[in-house]
Design an enzyme around this catalytic site. Structure first.
Site, short mmCIF file in Angstrom:
data_model
loop_
_atom_site.label_atom_id
_atom_site.label_comp_id
_atom_site.label_asym_id
_atom_site.label_seq_id
_atom_site.Cartn_x
_atom_site.Cartn_y
_atom_site.Cartn_z
N THR A 49 58.77 4.13 72.52
CA THR A 49 59.57 5.35 72.44
C THR A 49 58.86 6.43 71.63
OG1 THR A 49 61.50 3.91 72.43
CG2 THR A 49 61.88 6.22 71.91
N TYR A 137 54.75 -8.71 70.19
CA TYR A 137 55.51 -7.94 71.16
C TYR A 137 54.98 -8.22 72.57
CZ TYR A 137 57.23 -3.55 73.36
OH TYR A 137 57.82 -2.62 74.17
N LYS A 165 59.13 -10.29 69.99
CA LYS A 165 59.94 -9.34 70.74
C LYS A 165 59.63 -9.54 72.22
CE LYS A 165 60.61 -4.41 71.66
NZ LYS A 165 60.10 -3.04 71.40
#
Length: 296
Positions: A49, A137, A165
């Site tokens: 993001t 991640y 994640k």
């Protein structure tokens, strides 16, 4: 060292730019403060993001320091430090630790397909250079590498790789992580449309950009799960699922910035090649947000 310092809703702020494509640090501070005030349980700058791959070293360092200063210890911070090379990943991880980050997040970024051994060595080298926890991640859609559950299990053998994640959008991965790796493994959902299912599978938290637009619903979902109130959790989830699908489909930075503007909050500008949503997409997003507002 708190090996698993995160739980709940971990919010990802956008990186706002001015018209000249310079990072707007003042606006960034305001956006981080909004997320903290809304009750988010952690702040994670420099994720997808935050358009981390599009930022130069100076911009990453400024955003890291600004975020940690603004948070000021009120919630834990998770700083994205990923880079194509191990050397630069180590550099940014060390910078984040010195700046006061609670933990760092690393996705293996690749131009050439990396082998499992190369990925393990990458994480092991970074881990050996810092003392704070690492969240591994997995997001093949953005990083170009899909880390199998077996590989993730290998990474967890590295002492300060303590969190995972998972963002493939495959709920079976989360079932595997809980069943095969045990209840002690801390895993986090990074696939917004799977928020409810992931919590049901045992996820410790939800890493999401959605709190920029609907923090109350995101946090209410987590709280309902903690209360073991499935009916309430389902009701809250279905209120937000259309938005969760939209922001993923249209791109997190573009969707979140458009949503902030629609809410009367300055979302900032972009750095090329990213461009704003078109008029039809903005209209669709406005309809979704308006529907949520009517329901809440």
């Amino acid at each position: 060292m708190n090996k698993v310092p995160f739980k709940g809703v971990i919010a990802y702020p956008v990186t706002p730019f001015d018209k000249n494509e310079n990072v707007d640090l003042l606006l960034f501070r305001k956006q981080v403060e909004r997320l903290i005030t809304a009750g988010c349980h952690g702040i994670a700058p420099l994720g997808s993001t935050g358009v981390m791959p599009y930022l130069n070293d100076t911009e990453k360092e400024e955003l890291t320091e600004t975020c940690i200063q603004q948070v000021n210890g009120r919630v834990p911070t998770l700083v994205g430090v990923s880079n194509l090379t191990t050397e630069r990943t180590v550099y940014h991880a060390q910078f984040a630790e010195k700046a006061g980050a609670t933990a760092v997040m690393i996705i293996p970024m690749s131009y050439w397909k990396l082998t499992d051994d190369e990925i393990v060595q990458h994480y092991d080298t970074v881990a050996s250079k810092i003392s704070i926890p690492i969240m591994a991640y997995n997001n093949p859609a953005t990083g170009g590498v899909d880390m199998s559950p077996a590989l993730l299990k290998r990474l967890l053998e590295i002492p300060n790789v303590t969190m995972i994640k998972e963002s493939t959008g495959d709920i079976q991965r989360m079932y595997y992580l809980r069943k095969e790796l045990g209840e002690e493994v801390a895993f986090y959902n990074g696939s917004n449309p799977l928020a409810l299912a992931a919590f049901s599978a045992g996820a410790n938290g939800w890493c999401t950009a959605a709190p920029n637009l609907i923090p109350e619903l995101n946090i209410a979902l987590y709280e309902a799960v903690q209360e073991n109130d499935l009916e309430k959790a389902q009701r809250i989830f279905y209120k937000q699922v259309d938005l969760l699908k939209f922001i993923v489909a249209k791109g997190l930075p573009r969707s979140i910035k458009a949503g902030l503007d629609l809410l009367g909050i300055n979302g900032g500008h972009f750095k090329g090649p990213l461009q704003p949503l078109n008029e039809a997409e903005i209209h669709e997003l406005n309809m979704i947000l308006s529907a949520i507002k009517r329901e809440v």
